[in-house]
Design a protein around this motif. Structure first.
Motif, PDB file in Angstrom:
ATOM      1  N   ALA A   1       0.834  -1.203   0.000  1.00 53.02           N
ATOM      2  CA  ALA A   1       0.000   0.000   0.000  1.00 53.02           C
ATOM      3  C   ALA A   1       0.867   1.251   0.000  1.00 53.02           C
ATOM      4  O   ALA A   1       1.951   1.285   0.578  1.00 53.02           O
ATOM      5  N   TYR A   2       0.341   2.282  -0.668  1.00 52.89           N
ATOM      6  CA  TYR A   2       1.038   3.550  -0.777  1.00 52.89           C
ATOM      7  C   TYR A   2      -0.019   4.632  -0.996  1.00 52.89           C
ATOM      8  O   TYR A   2      -1.206   4.351  -1.062  1.00 52.89           O
TER       9      TYR A   2
ATOM     10  N   ASP B   1      -2.078   8.430  -0.180  1.00 50.90           N
ATOM     11  CA  ASP B   1      -2.811   8.953   0.967  1.00 50.90           C
ATOM     12  C   ASP B   1      -3.771   7.900   1.493  1.00 50.90           C
ATOM     13  O   ASP B   1      -4.663   7.433   0.784  1.00 50.90           O
ATOM     14  N   GLY B   2      -3.585   7.530   2.765  1.00 55.30           N
ATOM     15  CA  GLY B   2      -4.450   6.535   3.377  1.00 55.30           C
ATOM     16  C   GLY B   2      -4.275   5.145   2.824  1.00 55.30           C
ATOM     17  O   GLY B   2      -5.092   4.257   3.075  1.00 55.30           O
ATOM     18  N   GLY B   3      -3.215   4.896   2.067  1.00 49.90           N
ATOM     19  CA  GLY B   3      -2.981   3.561   1.518  1.00 49.90           C
ATOM     20  C   GLY B   3      -3.897   3.213   0.369  1.00 49.90           C
ATOM     21  O   GLY B   3      -4.108   2.035   0.071  1.00 49.90           O
ATOM     22  N   ASP B   4      -4.488   4.235  -0.320  1.00 48.42           N
ATOM     23  CA  ASP B   4      -5.438   3.952  -1.389  1.00 48.42           C
ATOM     24  C   ASP B   4      -4.768   3.632  -2.725  1.00 48.42           C
ATOM     25  O   ASP B   4      -5.447   3.386  -3.715  1.00 48.42           O
TER      26      ASP B   4
ATOM     27  N   GLU C   1       6.621  -0.737   6.072  1.00 51.77           N
ATOM     28  CA  GLU C   1       6.074   0.615   6.097  1.00 51.77           C
ATOM     29  C   GLU C   1       6.686   1.412   4.960  1.00 51.77           C
ATOM     30  O   GLU C   1       7.909   1.546   4.853  1.00 51.77           O
TER      31      GLU C   1
ATOM     32  N   ASN D   1       6.001   6.940   2.997  1.00 48.66           N
ATOM     33  CA  ASN D   1       5.003   7.926   3.430  1.00 48.66           C
ATOM     34  C   ASN D   1       4.251   7.474   4.680  1.00 48.66           C
ATOM     35  O   ASN D   1       3.260   8.090   5.066  1.00 48.66           O
TER      36      ASN D   1
ATOM     37  N   VAL E   1       2.596   4.556   5.285  1.00 40.36           N
ATOM     38  CA  VAL E   1       1.524   3.571   5.128  1.00 40.36           C
ATOM     39  C   VAL E   1       2.081   2.168   5.344  1.00 40.36           C
ATOM     40  O   VAL E   1       3.106   1.800   4.769  1.00 40.36           O
ATOM     41  N   LYS E   2       1.394   1.367   6.162  1.00 37.45           N
ATOM     42  CA  LYS E   2       1.870   0.035   6.511  1.00 37.45           C
ATOM     43  C   LYS E   2       1.140  -1.028   5.705  1.00 37.45           C
ATOM     44  O   LYS E   2      -0.021  -0.878   5.336  1.00 37.45           O
ATOM     45  N   SER E   3       1.851  -2.133   5.443  1.00 42.64           N
ATOM     46  CA  SER E   3       1.300  -3.248   4.677  1.00 42.64           C
ATOM     47  C   SER E   3       1.769  -4.565   5.273  1.00 42.64           C
ATOM     48  O   SER E   3       2.828  -4.634   5.900  1.00 42.64           O
TER      49      SER E   3
END
Length: 244
Positions: free
Chosen positions: A42-43, A45-48, A220, A223, A225-227
């Motif tokens: 994920a990457y 804003d907000g992982g979207d 992470e 930016n 966002v964690k995955s």
């Protein structure tokens, strides 16, 4: 996965059932080609946004030390500890912010056959000007069976369970900079199949295919966002073992 664990349980029982008085020890070196399958994290804003990374093909090397049975039957077992490293370089990235949860990695929109409406919103941006690599420094405990074909050749089958430090090293894309530079220690397994030739009593030469999978990798992005993801690979390996 349940079938794989059942198979390795049977293999371990066969290895342990081998008479202890007919055994030798060995050291081995292993090396060859490693091909990581596409990874995604994920990457945005907000992982979207999903970043789907493809790879060009790399290498893997390892050393092993183990115990092998030397019975005269059709089956001989081995148990070993394997320590090694694998690496593959990133060849491209797709930055996908479409609304499909698991989109196909292509540039064609999904169209409803009845209404003709596009079923997704967003875009997929392919970037071929990329850099970085993924690596895994690992240790496996392997249980392996040798099934005799002739007096000097055998089919090989086995399973390994292990730990690795997986590193996404400086994954960068043109116009976006470094998007991932993170590592994690996790667990995984490998499935082993191949052919071994013993030209001398103290020397084994082997060619094998190994399917490896590293599970539950926590990363992470740059930016924040964690995955959680898995990283799988196909490996074609040549091995040399000296018995003593």
């Amino acid at each position: 996965m349940r079938q794989a664990f059942s198979a390795v349980a049977v293999l371990i029982l066969l290895v342990l059932a081998t008479p202890l008085q007919a055994q030798s020890y060995y050291i081995g070196v292993n090396g060859g080609y490693s091909d990581f399958r596409d990874t995604r994290f994920a990457y945005g804003d907000g992982g979207d946004t999903r970043v789907i990374g493809s790879y060009e093909g790399g290498e893997t090397v390892s050393v092993s030390i183990g115990r092998a049975s030397e019975g005269s039957g059709t089956f001989n077992g081995r148990t070993e500890l394997e320590l090694g490293f694998q690496r593959d370089r990133v060849s491209g990235m797709v930055f996908d912010d479409t609304t499909n949860e698991e989109p196909a990695v292509d540039d064609d929109p999904v169209v409803d056959e009845e209404t003709g409406d596009v079923e997704e919103e967003g875009s997929r941006d392919r970037v071929s000007d990329v850099s970085g690599q993924s690596e895994a420094a690992f240790g496996f405990a392997n249980a392996i069976g040798d099934f005799s074909l002739t007096s000097s050749t055998a089919l090989v089958g086995g399973f390994g369970f292990g730990l690795a430090e997986v590193n996404f090293d400086q994954h960068s894309a043109r116009g976006r900079g470094v998007v991932m530079d993170e590592s994690d220690i996790t667990y995984g397994y490998q499935l082993i199949g191949g052919l071994v030739w013993q030209p001398f009593s103290v020397l084994d030469l082997e060619v094998s295919y190994r399917y490896r999978s590293w599970e539950d990798i926590s990363l992470e992005a740059t930016n924040g966002v964690k995955s959680n993801l898995s990283m799988r690979s196909h490996n074609l390996i040549g091995s040399l073992r000296l018995r003593f």
